[in-house]
Design a protein around this motif. Sequence first.
Motif, PDB file in Angstrom:
ATOM      1  N   GLU A 128       0.822  -1.219   0.000  1.00 39.48           N
ATOM      2  CA  GLU A 128       0.000   0.000   0.000  1.00 39.48           C
ATOM      3  C   GLU A 128       0.852   1.264   0.000  1.00 39.48           C
ATOM      4  O   GLU A 128       0.593   2.206  -0.752  1.00 39.48           O
ATOM      5  N   ARG A 131       2.644   1.826  -3.391  1.00 41.06           N
ATOM      6  CA  ARG A 131       1.702   2.245  -4.445  1.00 41.06           C
ATOM      7  C   ARG A 131       1.336   3.720  -4.273  1.00 41.06           C
ATOM      8  O   ARG A 131       1.298   4.483  -5.246  1.00 41.06           O
ATOM      9  N   LYS A 132       1.058   4.102  -3.047  1.00 39.56           N
ATOM     10  CA  LYS A 132       0.720   5.496  -2.798  1.00 39.56           C
ATOM     11  C   LYS A 132       1.894   6.407  -3.138  1.00 39.56           C
ATOM     12  O   LYS A 132       1.708   7.490  -3.718  1.00 39.56           O
ATOM     13  N   THR A 136       2.021   9.506  -5.843  1.00 34.56           N
ATOM     14  CA  THR A 136       2.468  10.832  -5.410  1.00 34.56           C
ATOM     15  C   THR A 136       3.637  11.318  -6.262  1.00 34.56           C
ATOM     16  O   THR A 136       3.712  12.504  -6.607  1.00 34.56           O
ATOM     17  N   ARG A 455      -5.614   0.444  -3.492  1.00 37.35           N
ATOM     18  CA  ARG A 455      -5.583   1.318  -2.327  1.00 37.35           C
ATOM     19  C   ARG A 455      -6.697   0.875  -1.392  1.00 37.35           C
ATOM     20  O   ARG A 455      -7.784   0.499  -1.830  1.00 37.35           O
ATOM     21  N   GLU A 472      -8.760   6.402   5.362  1.00 43.83           N
ATOM     22  CA  GLU A 472      -7.834   5.874   4.370  1.00 43.83           C
ATOM     23  C   GLU A 472      -6.529   5.648   5.096  1.00 43.83           C
ATOM     24  O   GLU A 472      -6.156   6.410   5.991  1.00 43.83           O
ATOM     25  N   GLU A 474      -2.992   5.898   6.198  1.00 46.46           N
ATOM     26  CA  GLU A 474      -1.951   6.904   6.103  1.00 46.46           C
ATOM     27  C   GLU A 474      -0.695   6.388   6.810  1.00 46.46           C
ATOM     28  O   GLU A 474      -0.767   5.584   7.729  1.00 46.46           O
TER      29      GLU A 474
END
Length: 499
Positions: A128, A131-132, A136, A455, A472, A474
């Motif tokens: 996760e 991927r984030k 970004t 996600r 979500e 973080e």
Amino acid sequence: MSDKTARYVGIDLGTSTSALAHVRIDGNPEIVPNGDGERLTPSVVFFDQYEGVKLVGSAAKDGGDPERTIRHIKKHMDDPSFVVEIDAEKWTPTEISALILAKLRNDCARLVGEIKEVVLTVPANFNELARKATVTAGRLAGLTVKRIVNEPTAAALYYAHTQSIQGRIMVYDLGGGTLDITVLEINGDNIDILLSEGARHLGGTDFDSILIDLIGQEYKAQNGKDLVLDENQRRRLLAATEDTKKRLSKLNVISEKIGSTDHGLAEVELSRDAFENAIKGLLTRTVMLVEQALDNLELTTDDIDHVVLVGGSTRIPKVTELLSQQFGKPPISCGNVDECVALGAALFAQKARRVSEVCNHSYGTLALIEDASTGESKVQNSIVIPKNSSLPCSMSQTYITSEDNEELIEVEITQGDDLDPRYVDIVGKISLRVPPGRSAGCPVTVTYSYDENQRVKAQIYDEGSGLKKNIEIEYEGAGVLGEEDIERKSAYLKQIKIA
């Protein structure tokens, strides 16, 4: 700059090299060369100390100062604490990746047109956080990220488009930093992913390190000295070793002069057999992952119609030999195994086919579970979304509170398949305050939603009070950028000269 717009763009942000492709008017994808005329851009960034220029690609490889040269940053995309400090300025893996993407974007604009939207690829086993961070990086580079797609899926799209393969396919993707094994079914224009397995930190860079050790052993045998004296020298050797490895894929024996006049020169002879024997353990791991993928699907090698190769490391002859032995037939190679991910990503952007992905990690929560045979209770990882569930998906699990007078219910979000909490990652937490004075045994429902970009969102719902909370996931750490950081860094990167 061109006033045209590039149509259907896909980018493979790779560990060793990166590539950008678009779809031509005739419906076929093609690689867009970079400003240096190369089809592949080395994923290397050099921080010049005099003019403030950030060199990306081949020029960065030849920058001359290993301390100012960043390689293989993709390996750190899932590390929330990783930062690089150069000239008293800290750079996260996301920001360094953004410099590479900005180079690709700029070069595409000059040759083909401005990019409005882009599909980025990631290894199937990216978690996760990674991927984030990739999404970004695209935002920081001034790109609108339409989707992220797993690299083996993108490659399968390209194979289906160019070679018209159908049936049950295994994608063997051995790149610069990762191995992905994906089994999928292609039926006409539809692609259904059945399973993805993978290994982080297993790829070409690991082979390069072993090759350096081999060369170092031969050098010491001749000179009685260590070849690698410090980390700077090792980095220089790693850069040269990539070419040595490629030559060994074409020649049975090579000879090179190694060392320096000050430290001592040696004529080092290296055979392909010696190299392949040295990496035998790593290659065996890849075969074991293939077997594991088949076992998890309850399939045999006879159930696979085609094995296709992806990633530059599949050019090692031993890879083809091992897979041929395992499946009783040679794997298929499109030739441009370094490029097929970017080309497939461009096709994915075009939406030429329906693709059904699966999640590549299990998500759950820590819960007190009672053993029915002994009556004892202990904290275990309770899986809510199992690995390889079809995407998008939303799944729920109901638990009960274990103590009287609980006023705060906390759900720890786990990532991993093991039941033992020690072997899974805690990637988030939800806290919900509930009315006081309640007895134990109140039902609480946990719901996780997994979208097409893999996600995760989570919800906790207290059935007695009707209270709920959504989050979500973080992350925290020096290498993680918040929204304010992203806006500030995006403006800053626009001012940087990238060449």
